[in-house]
Write an enzyme that holds these catalytic residues in place. Structure first.
Site, PDB file in Angstrom:
ATOM      1  N   LYS A   1     -10.225  -2.550   5.883  1.00 48.51           N
ATOM      2  CA  LYS A   1     -10.478  -3.826   5.370  1.00 48.51           C
ATOM      3  C   LYS A   1     -11.547  -4.315   6.533  1.00 48.51           C
ATOM      4  O   LYS A   1     -10.958  -4.420   7.507  1.00 48.51           O
ATOM      5  CB  LYS A   1      -9.378  -4.697   5.414  1.00 48.51           C
ATOM      6  CG  LYS A   1      -9.653  -6.006   4.878  1.00 48.51           C
ATOM      7  CD  LYS A   1      -8.604  -6.816   4.602  1.00 48.51           C
ATOM      8  CE  LYS A   1      -7.394  -7.266   5.605  1.00 48.51           C
ATOM      9  NZ  LYS A   1      -6.230  -7.750   4.890  1.00 48.51           N
TER      10      LYS A   1
ATOM     11  N   TRP B   1       0.984  -1.218   0.059  1.00 44.52           N
ATOM     12  CA  TRP B   1      -0.102  -0.036  -0.034  1.00 44.52           C
ATOM     13  C   TRP B   1       0.847   1.345  -0.019  1.00 44.52           C
ATOM     14  O   TRP B   1       0.505   2.397  -0.685  1.00 44.52           O
ATOM     15  CB  TRP B   1      -0.881  -0.074   1.078  1.00 44.52           C
ATOM     16  CG  TRP B   1      -2.109  -0.839   1.185  1.00 44.52           C
ATOM     17  CD1 TRP B   1      -2.100  -1.998   0.118  1.00 44.52           C
ATOM     18  CD2 TRP B   1      -3.307  -0.778   1.668  1.00 44.52           C
ATOM     19  NE1 TRP B   1      -3.579  -2.661   0.429  1.00 44.52           N
ATOM     20  CE2 TRP B   1      -4.228  -2.206   1.155  1.00 44.52           C
ATOM     21  CE3 TRP B   1      -4.012   0.041   2.666  1.00 44.52           C
ATOM     22  CZ2 TRP B   1      -5.502  -1.969   1.997  1.00 44.52           C
ATOM     23  CZ3 TRP B   1      -5.390  -0.044   3.023  1.00 44.52           C
ATOM     24  CH2 TRP B   1      -6.235  -1.088   2.518  1.00 44.52           C
TER      25      TRP B   1
HETATM   26  C1  SAM Z   1      -2.446  -8.053   5.340  1.00 46.15           C
HETATM   27  S1  SAM Z   1      -1.093  -7.580   6.078  1.00 46.15           S
HETATM   28  C2  SAM Z   1      -1.036  -5.739   5.150  1.00 46.15           C
HETATM   29  C3  SAM Z   1      -0.702  -5.499   3.812  1.00 46.15           C
HETATM   30  C4  SAM Z   1      -0.105  -4.290   3.462  1.00 46.15           C
HETATM   31  N1  SAM Z   1      -1.374  -3.541   3.113  1.00 46.15           N
HETATM   32  C5  SAM Z   1       0.497  -4.384   2.157  1.00 46.15           C
HETATM   33  O1  SAM Z   1      -0.110  -3.924   1.005  1.00 46.15           O
HETATM   34  O2  SAM Z   1       1.635  -4.948   1.995  1.00 46.15           O
HETATM   35  C6  SAM Z   1      -1.764  -6.969   7.678  1.00 46.15           C
HETATM   36  C7  SAM Z   1      -0.628  -6.532   8.487  1.00 46.15           C
HETATM   37  O3  SAM Z   1      -1.460  -5.918   9.811  1.00 46.15           O
HETATM   38  C8  SAM Z   1      -0.526  -5.948  10.783  1.00 46.15           C
HETATM   39  N2  SAM Z   1      -0.908  -5.657  12.045  1.00 46.15           N
HETATM   40  C9  SAM Z   1      -2.012  -6.610  12.748  1.00 46.15           C
HETATM   41  N3  SAM Z   1      -1.959  -6.082  13.881  1.00 46.15           N
HETATM   42  C10 SAM Z   1      -1.562  -5.077  14.243  1.00 46.15           C
HETATM   43  C11 SAM Z   1      -1.242  -3.795  15.142  1.00 46.15           C
HETATM   44  N4  SAM Z   1      -2.099  -4.108  16.397  1.00 46.15           N
HETATM   45  N5  SAM Z   1      -0.597  -2.972  14.925  1.00 46.15           N
HETATM   46  C12 SAM Z   1       0.098  -2.809  13.894  1.00 46.15           C
HETATM   47  N6  SAM Z   1       0.050  -3.715  12.949  1.00 46.15           N
HETATM   48  C13 SAM Z   1      -0.825  -4.793  12.835  1.00 46.15           C
HETATM   49  C14 SAM Z   1       0.075  -7.408  10.903  1.00 46.15           C
HETATM   50  O4  SAM Z   1       1.491  -7.420  11.332  1.00 46.15           O
HETATM   51  C15 SAM Z   1       0.442  -7.490   9.138  1.00 46.15           C
HETATM   52  O5  SAM Z   1       1.695  -7.207   8.568  1.00 46.15           O
END
Ligand code: SAM
Length: 241
Positions: A194, A88
């Site tokens: 999302k 992103w």
């Molecule tokens: C599906 S990935 C995101 C992909 C990203 N949008 C991309 O295009 O590369 C979801 C991410 O949310 C992060 N995440 C989950 N809970 C979180 C939190 N409490 N604080 C920060 N990041 C978090 C995870 O570590 C993971 O890397």
């Protein structure tokens, strides 16, 4: 002595040992490794990401959402929650640092937060931080040097494979992301997140409708049709409520 009947060849596949390994998909479903590989190879977004040097197919979801709603405008200050591995960010950086309509090149600002380390993305400032930390809103405003125009979240908790549990976990992340957005957005700002279909979206929608002039749910073409994910796009933040 009569000859015993010849043994029939088993062509049905039943009773034979499946030697492929089971893998977990991003949503926690179990799938054979062969099927998973086939799905990846046949996915035009996976191929496009490889050809275009994107860090994942998720990049095309925000691209399609922004093509429709135009929130990554030149000069925008953006927060990307759950930014790893950085797809992103790769999409947002050139869009917020593009030629503005009025005077020359506008310079935007983007902060990416994640629990994990992320390889640097030129033009983005990345911090390893759990956005649920109590002072995350203050840190974000400090790093942005002011309020944000856009808060976007592609966050996902690690998938359990149990549909309702995963739905509840992601909705908890979304609700917390919306609360952070209420604290850091400038009036008129946009929140994109999302969500997973599954029952608990109603409360979030209600809360968003109180705080934004328009709230819509969309499934961009890059979101797999067999996944229950969709995106909520809330525009026109009303400001302090
Ligand atoms: C599906 S990935 C995101 C992909 C990203 N949008 C991309 O295009 O590369 C979801 C991410 O949310 C992060 N995440 C989950 N809970 C979180 C939190 N409490 N604080 C920060 N990041 C978090 C995870 O570590 C993971 O890397």
């Amino acid at each position: 002595m009569a000859k015993p009947p010849a043994k029939k060849k088993n062509t049905s596949g039943r009773g034979q040992r499946d030697l492929t390994v089971k893998v977990k998909t991003a949503r926690g479903r179990k799938m054979s490794s062969t099927l998973w590989l086939q799905r990846q190879l046949n996915d035009p977004y996976v191929q496009r990401a490889q050809n275009e040097g994107m860090r994942g197919r998720a990049a095309y979801k925000i691209m399609e959402l922004d093509d429709k709603f135009r929130f990554l405008v030149p000069g925008a200050r953006v927060v990307d929650l759950g930014c790893a591995p950085g797809g992103w960010l790769q999409v947002a950086v050139p869009r917020i640092n593009a030629l503005g309509t009025k005077s020359g090149k506008a310079v935007g600002r983007i902060i990416g937060l994640d629990l994990q380390e992320v390889e640097p993305v030129p033009g983005a400032e990345i911090h390893v931080l759990d956005f649920m930390e109590s002072d995350a809103d203050l840190l974000v405003k400090q790093w942005l040097d002011g309020p944000a125009d856009v808060v976007m979240s592609d966050m996902a908790a690690s998938a359990s494979g149990h549909k309702q549990t995963d739905h509840n976990r992601i909705m908890a992340l979304c609700e917390a992301a919306a609360e952070l957005a209420f604290d850091v957005l400038t009036p008129g700002g946009t929140f994109v997140a999302k969500v997973l279909a599954g029952g608990a979206e109603g409360d979030l929608q209600k809360r968003l409708k109180q705080n934004f002039t328009k709230v819509v749910n969309v499934k961009p073409p890059a979101s797999r049709s067999d996944s229950s994910e969709k995106f909520v796009v809330a525009t026109g933040f009303r400001g302090e409520s």
